[in-house]
Structure formats: C-alpha cells, structure tokens
Design a protein around this motif. Structure first.
Motif, mmCIF file in Angstrom:
data_model
loop_
_atom_site.group_PDB
_atom_site.id
_atom_site.type_symbol
_atom_site.label_atom_id
_atom_site.label_comp_id
_atom_site.label_asym_id
_atom_site.label_seq_id
_atom_site.Cartn_x
_atom_site.Cartn_y
_atom_site.Cartn_z
ATOM 1 N N LEU A 131 0.829 -1.196 0.000
ATOM 2 C CA LEU A 131 0.000 0.000 0.000
ATOM 3 C C LEU A 131 0.865 1.247 0.000
ATOM 4 N N ASP A 132 0.245 2.386 -0.281
ATOM 5 C CA ASP A 132 0.918 3.671 -0.170
ATOM 6 C C ASP A 132 -0.052 4.696 0.405
ATOM 7 N N ALA A 133 0.368 5.944 0.445
ATOM 8 C CA ALA A 133 -0.432 6.984 1.098
ATOM 9 C C ALA A 133 -1.811 7.136 0.471
ATOM 10 N N ASP A 134 -1.946 6.860 -0.815
ATOM 11 C CA ASP A 134 -3.250 6.989 -1.478
ATOM 12 C C ASP A 134 -4.254 5.949 -0.985
ATOM 13 N N ASP A 135 -3.772 4.911 -0.301
ATOM 14 C CA ASP A 135 -4.663 3.835 0.146
ATOM 15 C C ASP A 135 -5.230 4.067 1.541
ATOM 16 N N SER A 157 -5.630 18.660 11.760
ATOM 17 C CA SER A 157 -5.748 18.799 10.306
ATOM 18 C C SER A 157 -4.399 19.139 9.685
ATOM 19 N N GLU A 158 -3.645 20.026 10.346
ATOM 20 C CA GLU A 158 -2.343 20.428 9.807
ATOM 21 C C GLU A 158 -1.346 19.278 9.837
ATOM 22 N N VAL A 159 -1.396 18.458 10.905
ATOM 23 C CA VAL A 159 -0.494 17.307 10.990
ATOM 24 C C VAL A 159 -0.780 16.315 9.873
ATOM 25 N N LEU A 160 -2.062 15.947 9.684
ATOM 26 C CA LEU A 160 -2.407 15.013 8.613
ATOM 27 C C LEU A 160 -2.025 15.587 7.261
ATOM 28 N N ASP A 161 -2.269 16.884 7.060
ATOM 29 C CA ASP A 161 -1.952 17.538 5.796
ATOM 30 C C ASP A 161 -0.456 17.428 5.494
ATOM 31 N N ALA A 162 0.375 17.730 6.501
ATOM 32 C CA ALA A 162 1.822 17.679 6.307
ATOM 33 C C ALA A 162 2.300 16.253 6.039
ATOM 34 N N GLN A 163 1.719 15.272 6.739
ATOM 35 C CA GLN A 163 2.113 13.882 6.524
ATOM 36 C C GLN A 163 1.784 13.421 5.106
ATOM 37 N N MET A 164 0.565 13.695 4.661
ATOM 38 C CA MET A 164 0.161 13.255 3.329
ATOM 39 C C MET A 164 0.986 13.945 2.247
ATOM 40 N N MET A 165 1.312 15.213 2.457
ATOM 41 C CA MET A 165 2.143 15.932 1.486
ATOM 42 C C MET A 165 3.537 15.327 1.442
ATOM 43 N N HIS A 178 -6.913 14.179 -3.528
ATOM 44 C CA HIS A 178 -7.419 12.895 -3.027
ATOM 45 C C HIS A 178 -7.537 13.006 -1.506
ATOM 46 N N VAL A 179 -8.679 13.499 -1.024
ATOM 47 C CA VAL A 179 -8.836 13.844 0.387
ATOM 48 C C VAL A 179 -9.073 12.603 1.242
ATOM 49 N N VAL A 180 -8.800 12.761 2.530
ATOM 50 C CA VAL A 180 -9.030 11.696 3.504
ATOM 51 C C VAL A 180 -10.217 12.096 4.385
ATOM 52 N N PRO A 181 -11.285 11.294 4.430
ATOM 53 C CA PRO A 181 -12.403 11.620 5.321
ATOM 54 C C PRO A 181 -11.964 11.537 6.781
ATOM 55 N N ALA A 182 -12.232 12.599 7.537
ATOM 56 C CA ALA A 182 -11.888 12.641 8.953
ATOM 57 C C ALA A 182 -13.113 12.297 9.788
ATOM 58 N N VAL A 183 -12.968 11.300 10.653
ATOM 59 C CA VAL A 183 -14.053 10.882 11.545
ATOM 60 C C VAL A 183 -13.730 11.371 12.949
ATOM 61 N N CYS A 184 -14.630 12.145 13.527
ATOM 62 C CA CYS A 184 -14.447 12.690 14.883
ATOM 63 C C CYS A 184 -15.616 12.210 15.733
ATOM 64 N N LEU A 244 -9.530 25.175 8.797
ATOM 65 C CA LEU A 244 -9.546 23.744 8.507
ATOM 66 C C LEU A 244 -9.737 23.493 7.022
ATOM 67 N N ARG A 245 -10.511 24.343 6.377
ATOM 68 C CA ARG A 245 -10.742 24.190 4.934
ATOM 69 C C ARG A 245 -9.485 24.484 4.126
ATOM 70 N N GLU A 246 -8.514 25.157 4.745
ATOM 71 C CA GLU A 246 -7.254 25.453 4.049
ATOM 72 C C GLU A 246 -6.379 24.211 3.903
ATOM 73 N N CYS A 247 -6.641 23.205 4.721
ATOM 74 C CA CYS A 247 -5.867 21.957 4.630
ATOM 75 C C CYS A 247 -6.355 21.147 3.432
ATOM 76 N N ASP A 248 -5.419 20.713 2.605
ATOM 77 C CA ASP A 248 -5.771 20.100 1.313
ATOM 78 C C ASP A 248 -6.233 18.658 1.423
ATOM 79 N N TYR A 249 -5.841 17.935 2.477
ATOM 80 C CA TYR A 249 -6.039 16.484 2.461
ATOM 81 C C TYR A 249 -7.100 15.961 3.425
ATOM 82 N N SER A 250 -7.682 16.805 4.259
ATOM 83 C CA SER A 250 -8.705 16.321 5.182
ATOM 84 C C SER A 250 -10.049 16.940 4.830
ATOM 85 N N VAL A 251 -11.095 16.121 4.894
ATOM 86 C CA VAL A 251 -12.450 16.605 4.636
ATOM 87 C C VAL A 251 -13.348 16.117 5.760
#
Length: 354
Positions: free
Chosen positions: A151-155, A174-182, A190-196, A238-245
C-alpha cells in the motif's frame, strides 16, 4: 461533553489468531508515540506525531517499496545462498570421503556452514522482509509500514481524529495530517475523510483511543465512513488543509484498505496507529490454511453464540466469577513449587482443576 466507559481491544500475533481461530478485525500496521515540546500538563496538542512521516529523499531506497521487487530480490538472494551452501557441503563431503578431514571435523564444519546459512537468511530478512524500512532514514515508518502490505499513502481511506472540537486541537490535527500526506506524496485532491466520533460518544478520560480504534475497525469491516453530524460549519482554517475533509453525512465506500488514527493528550503527547484491512493478511494464506482457519472461526462463533443464548435464558450469568482457586488447600504449596504443574478442565463441572 464528557464521556464515560471503557474500551477493550484484544491484540495478538497473526500466527496465534490463525491457530486458535480468533476473528481478525484489523492489522496494526504501525504504532507510534511522541512526547514533544514542554512535557508538562499543558492542554494544547503538539506536532510530534509528524515524526512517523520523517524521511530524507532517496529514489534508490524507494525502489524497495515495491513488494514484487522485494520478493524478486529475496528469491535471487535465497537461490544464491542455497547454491553456496550446496557447494560447500559437496566439497566437505568429498574431503570426508578421501579422509582429508576426520569425521568429527566434518561434523563441526557442517554445523558452521549451516550457521552461516542461517545468518545469511536472517540478514536477508532484515534487509528485504517486513521490517526492511527500519533504520533507513530514506523510508519513513508510515511509508514503510504501508509498503509492507503493498500500500501507499493513497490507500489511506479514513482518518480517525481525536476531534475535541477545540480550536487548538482541531487545527493542529488537520495540519499534521496535511503535512504527513504531502510528505508521503498522496495525490493532490485525493482527500481523507476525517471521523471525529466524540460528537456521539462524548470525550472519555482514558479510553478515547480504544473507542477510536474500535470505530475504525468497524469502518474497515463495513466500508462505511460515519459522518460528523454536528459538522455544519467548518472553520476556514480547517478548509485550508488540502487532504482532510469533514463529512457531515455517512457514506458507503467500495471498501477501506487502511485507516490512520491519532490521539492527543495533555503535556503535548501524541499517539498514532495505522490499521490495515484483515484481508491483506488472509490473502497471504494458501487455500488449505485459509479453509482451516475459517473452520476454526466458525466453531468459535458457534460456541460464542451458545454462550450468549445460555446467558439470555438464565443458565448462567454473562460474567462467571470464580469463588475458589483451581487447587485444594492441600495442593496449594505443591502447585506453587512445581514449575510443571498444569490445570485441566473438568468437563462435568466446566471448572479448571489440578
């Protein structure tokens, strides 16, 4: 608001789970903790869990990420080691036949050859096996742990957030996940759904991560990403982060391959888990081994169902508390002093005894 309760997850090795027919809900692909910054009880999250994505750029090292390439390299090295071992044993046998060396010396040399072969295999597994990425600064723990399963980050199909609904934590997560995915090169857009899930469960004091893990395992099993029902006004930061939705409605996906969860605590400490779908483990089994495991799993399910039925009709309580030890007072001292002492289950009373 505050939540109450406990969370329990049974963790065991894959070999043990397969041997006893235990249900496998997920694979712990990676675990990480971070104790960054101040270390005192400051109620503000840190960014230490970013360390799971730490790496230096190296295209040569990244070629090892391909599971087929690693398999091919292992096959080549294994054949080379086998040929070397056969040649050495052949020469040793010829020397023994011509009486060039004694039988005792031949035995010693044969043991040395076997030991050398075992060492070569161990070294090969360290370099190309499931822990190939460890101690390699060019492959981050998160990238390497995903690559173990092809697998890779897209998975990563779901991110379970600590989600305290506080300005400091929500933005930080959100910023941590964004930086990791980048850093890992996830496809832009290709966003990652965030469950809270604290919107539903409340905020427990101790078992927050255990609840999150159980929720992530349910999503892996069903392919469902639960919506954050209160998320009707997502902040601009939060909307400024590219990878979390942050979804407000539940969606049914075609399947979730892996989930990433984070948990933060006071003192700017953090924890992180990568959870992989159990099918990736089951896919490594041969047909016979898989059928054997499924048969054990069915038997275990049947026993569990019968236990539940007995509880419901009043045959016994759900939790059966033992009132005495499995040994008599006369046996007690002998049991403590005998390292080979073992209990057995009495089928008539369903109790363990010596």
């Amino acid at each position: 608001m505050e939540g109450q309760g406990a969370g329990v997850v049974v963790l065991m090795s894959a070999s043990t789970a397969l041997a006893c027919g235990a249900p496998i809900y997920g694979i712990i692909g990676m675990s990480a903790t971070a104790t960054d910054k101040l270390g005192r009880s400051v109620p503000a999250p840190g960014k230490g869990v970013l360390g799971s994505a730490r790496e230096v750029s190296s295209p040569a090292a990244h070629r090892k990420l391909c599971i087929k390439r690693r398999r091919g390299l292992m096959d080549e090295e294994l054949e080379m080691f086998k040929q070397s071992k056969r040649r050495k044993l052949k020469h040793l046998g010829q020397a023994a036949k011509t009486a060039a060396i004694s039988a005792n010396e031949a035995t010693v040399r044969k043991a040395e050859i076997e030991e050398q072969y075992a060492g070569q295999l161990g070294g090969m597994r360290d370099r190309l096996g499931n822990e190939f990425w460890k101690q390699n600064p060019a492959i981050s723990p998160l990238r390497g742990s995903l690559a173990v399963w092809g697998l890779d980050a897209d998975d990563i199909g779901l991110a379970s957030f600590h989600g305290t609904s506080t300005k400091a934590n929500d933005r930080n997560e959100s910023e941590v996940l964004d930086a990791q995915m980048m850093q890992l090169g996830r496809t832009p857009g290709h966003v990652v759904p965030a469950v809270c899930q604290k919107w539903l469960t409340g905020h427990p004091k101790g078992p927050a991560a255990a609840w999150m893990l159980n929720g992530a395992l349910q999503s892996l099993r069903t392919g469902i990403v639960p919506g954050n029902r209160n998320a009707d006004n997502i902040g601009a930061e939060l909307r400024e982060c590219d990878y979390s939705v942050y979804l407000s409605k539940t969606i049914q996906t075609a399947g979730i391959k892996a989930a990433l969860l984070k948990s933060f605590g006071f003192g700017q400490v953090g924890g992180e888990l990568l959870v992989v779908h159990p099918d990736y483990l089951l896919a490594t089994l041969g047909r016979a081994q898989l059928e054997e495991y499924n048969a054990k799993l069915e038997r275990r399910d049947a026993v569990a169902l019968r236990y539940w039925q007995d509880v419901l009709v009043g045959n016994h309580p759900f939790v059966q508390i033992k009132s005495s030890p499995p040994f008599t007072p006369e046996q007690e001292q002998r049991v403590y002093l005998d390292p080979s002492a073992r209990t057995h289950c009495d089928p008539t009373t369903n109790e363990f005894k010596f």
